[in-house]
Design an enzyme around this catalytic site. Structure first.
Site, PDB file in Angstrom:
ATOM      1  N   HIS A 151       0.835  -1.208   0.000  1.00 49.70           N
ATOM      2  CA  HIS A 151       0.000   0.000   0.000  1.00 49.70           C
ATOM      3  C   HIS A 151       0.871   1.260   0.000  1.00 49.70           C
ATOM      4  O   HIS A 151       0.346   2.368   0.056  1.00 49.70           O
ATOM      5  CB  HIS A 151      -0.868   0.053   1.272  1.00 49.70           C
ATOM      6  CG  HIS A 151      -2.157  -0.711   1.183  1.00 49.70           C
ATOM      7  ND1 HIS A 151      -2.962  -0.708   0.071  1.00 49.70           N
ATOM      8  CD2 HIS A 151      -2.808  -1.479   2.110  1.00 49.70           C
ATOM      9  CE1 HIS A 151      -4.037  -1.450   0.307  1.00 49.70           C
ATOM     10  NE2 HIS A 151      -3.965  -1.931   1.522  1.00 49.70           N
ATOM     11  N   ARG A 173      -9.502   3.954  -7.407  1.00 49.45           N
ATOM     12  CA  ARG A 173     -10.957   4.000  -7.387  1.00 49.45           C
ATOM     13  C   ARG A 173     -11.381   5.438  -7.148  1.00 49.45           C
ATOM     14  O   ARG A 173     -10.591   6.219  -6.561  1.00 49.45           O
ATOM     15  CB  ARG A 173     -11.413   3.119  -6.212  1.00 49.45           C
ATOM     16  CG  ARG A 173     -12.871   2.869  -6.101  1.00 49.45           C
ATOM     17  CD  ARG A 173     -13.163   2.019  -4.879  1.00 49.45           C
ATOM     18  NE  ARG A 173     -14.515   1.533  -4.901  1.00 49.45           N
ATOM     19  CZ  ARG A 173     -15.094   0.888  -3.892  1.00 49.45           C
ATOM     20  NH1 ARG A 173     -14.411   0.627  -2.784  1.00 49.45           N
ATOM     21  NH2 ARG A 173     -16.342   0.478  -3.983  1.00 49.45           N
TER      22      ARG A 173
HETATM   23  P1  A3P Z   1     -16.837  -1.236  -0.444  1.00 48.78           P
HETATM   24  O1  A3P Z   1     -16.429  -0.955   0.957  1.00 48.78           O
HETATM   25  O2  A3P Z   1     -17.205  -0.006  -1.216  1.00 48.78           O
HETATM   26  O3  A3P Z   1     -17.849  -2.283  -0.581  1.00 48.78           O
HETATM   27  P2  A3P Z   1      -9.660  -3.281  -0.684  1.00 48.78           P
HETATM   28  O4  A3P Z   1      -9.711  -4.666  -1.214  1.00 48.78           O
HETATM   29  O5  A3P Z   1      -8.652  -2.426  -1.375  1.00 48.78           O
HETATM   30  O6  A3P Z   1      -9.580  -3.253   0.782  1.00 48.78           O
HETATM   31  O7  A3P Z   1     -11.040  -2.600  -1.104  1.00 48.78           O
HETATM   32  C1  A3P Z   1     -12.214  -3.024  -0.498  1.00 48.78           C
HETATM   33  C2  A3P Z   1     -13.382  -2.623  -1.384  1.00 48.78           C
HETATM   34  O8  A3P Z   1     -13.423  -3.491  -2.522  1.00 48.78           O
HETATM   35  C3  A3P Z   1     -14.682  -2.796  -0.658  1.00 48.78           C
HETATM   36  O9  A3P Z   1     -15.541  -1.811  -1.219  1.00 48.78           O
HETATM   37  C4  A3P Z   1     -15.081  -4.206  -1.044  1.00 48.78           C
HETATM   38  O10 A3P Z   1     -16.446  -4.478  -0.908  1.00 48.78           O
HETATM   39  C5  A3P Z   1     -14.657  -4.219  -2.504  1.00 48.78           C
HETATM   40  N1  A3P Z   1     -14.408  -5.572  -3.013  1.00 48.78           N
HETATM   41  C6  A3P Z   1     -13.849  -6.622  -2.352  1.00 48.78           C
HETATM   42  N2  A3P Z   1     -13.795  -7.695  -3.142  1.00 48.78           N
HETATM   43  C7  A3P Z   1     -14.314  -7.329  -4.328  1.00 48.78           C
HETATM   44  C8  A3P Z   1     -14.552  -8.022  -5.544  1.00 48.78           C
HETATM   45  N3  A3P Z   1     -14.245  -9.300  -5.675  1.00 48.78           N
HETATM   46  N4  A3P Z   1     -15.108  -7.335  -6.556  1.00 48.78           N
HETATM   47  C9  A3P Z   1     -15.432  -6.037  -6.434  1.00 48.78           C
HETATM   48  N5  A3P Z   1     -15.258  -5.330  -5.300  1.00 48.78           N
HETATM   49  C10 A3P Z   1     -14.700  -5.965  -4.254  1.00 48.78           C
END
Ligand code: A3P
Length: 349
Positions: A151, A173
């Site tokens: 990160h 995003r």
């Molecule tokens: P939301 O909190 O808007 O739902 P990261 O993986 O970087 O921590 O980001 C988490 C975000 O990605 C969360 O967004 C989560 O729900 C979403 N997310 C996790 N898995 C995903 C997938 N397979 N496809 C699309 N979005 C996903």
């Protein structure tokens, strides 16, 4: 064969010796004291400013060690991201593309492991010393290509990652969905780290201010994104810059792009057999979130696997963010992104 998880064979004694060799505690302490700090989301944990970005205080020595000692290989593949921008999704897609000839969809380790257990986070899982993940010196034993994640901002990455031929995939995003996702995720983690049941997270308005100020974990957001964006323009063969919204809109196009970028393009036969669709379906949030491992498991004994899969929508922010906040963010985006060629979609097409 790539093991589904790394087998930890190191004794505790070895681990301690290794930490002594790699971390000069005095040096770390002096550095800690000299750097600016702020409270993380109103909690007892401090964020500390390293190379223009805010990282959590309890990660400081890991980051320092990672920056000083990590040696990249030319075959490495790095997922890089600002937190809450689709890291979990990109990890699962990349893992599936790389390992598609090893595991058929009904045998993939993604069915029994959270994606973060398969693509290791360097500054927390590996250099954080969690026994479930490889220790730094064991990274060499991982099968090639090693799939690793960070990160850290582009500026904070170890030099070795930048100068090696190892490729990077960066996912970002739109800022409003990113901030709402942060706001849901981190208070949970902060409570677990501090054990402070009375901790009161900021409301969305206050967190919006922190996001705009940049004083959030890995912030400022725009610096992070622009650091990778600019570098991807200079080195398009080294960094593939991806947007969550684009992946949502046209997953097969971007999955093919990922496969080509890492030098593992899908063959016409694979396309005909529907391998691309199988990977997209496997990594769909609605599929991953229903797997037992992601419903009930704990990552690093700290974070519930289920919190990585929440809403997964483009434009989900509209339930939390007011019109004046949107106006302000649009102005910030104009200032920050104007003339850079980068823009974000706040809503699905
Ligand atoms: P939301 O909190 O808007 O739902 P990261 O993986 O970087 O921590 O980001 C988490 C975000 O990605 C969360 O967004 C989560 O729900 C979403 N997310 C996790 N898995 C995903 C997938 N397979 N496809 C699309 N979005 C996903």
């Amino acid at each position: 064969m790539r093991p589904s998880t790394f087998q930890d064979t190191t004794t505790q004694k070895n681990q301690k010796e290794e930490m002594k060799e790699t971390v000069n505690e005095e040096e770390v302490e002096q550095l800690e004291q000299s750097l600016p700090q702020v409270n993380w989301m109103g909690s007892k944990i401090q964020l500390i400013r390293i190379q223009e970005s805010w990282y959590s205080f309890n990660n400081f020595s890991n980051i320092h060690t990672f920056q000083k000692h990590f040696v990249a290989k030319d075959t490495d593949l790095f997922v890089t991201s600002f937190p809450k921008t689709g890291t979990t999704w990109l990890k699962s897609l990349l893992y599936s593309v790389v390992n598609r000839s090893l595991y058929p969809p009904n045998k993939t380790p993604l069915l029994s492991h959270n994606p973060h257990e398969l693509v290791y986070d360097l500054e927390t899982a590996v250099y954080g010393g969690n026994p479930k993940f490889p220790r730094p010196h064991q990274l060499d034993d991982l099968p090639s290509p090693r799939l690793l994640h960070s990160h850290l901002s582009y500026a904070s990455l170890p030099k070795s990652i930048k100068t090696s031929a190892g490729k990077m995939l960066y996912i970002c995003r739109n800022p409003l969905d990113t901030l709402v996702s942060h706001w849901h995720f981190y208070p949970n983690l902060i409570k677990r780290i501090t054990g402070d049941e009375d901790y009161q997270p900021p409301d969305i308005q206050d967190f919006f201010e922190e996001f705009c100020q940049g004083t959030i974990f890995c912030g400022p957001f725009f610096e992070h994104v622009l650091g990778y964006w600019k570098q991807s323009l200079e080195e398009p063969n080294k960094i593939l810059f991806l947007k969550y919204e684009d992946l949502k809109e046209n997953p097969s196009f971007y999955l093919k792009k990922i496969a080509e970028f890492i030098g593992m393009p899908f063959s016409p036969q694979e396309e005909e057999e529907g391998v691309i669709k199988q990977i997209i379906d496997l990594c769909d949030i609605n599929n991953l979130k229903e797997l037992e491992v992601n419903k009930s498991g704990l990552l690093s004994k700290m974070v519930e696997n289920k919190v990585f899969f929440r809403d997964g929508k483009v434009g989900g922010w509209s339930r939390y963010i007011t019109a004046p906040m949107v106006d302000r963010m649009n102005k910030i985006m104009e200032q920050q992104l104007g003339g850079t060629g980068l823009s974000f979609k706040l809503q699905p097409e």
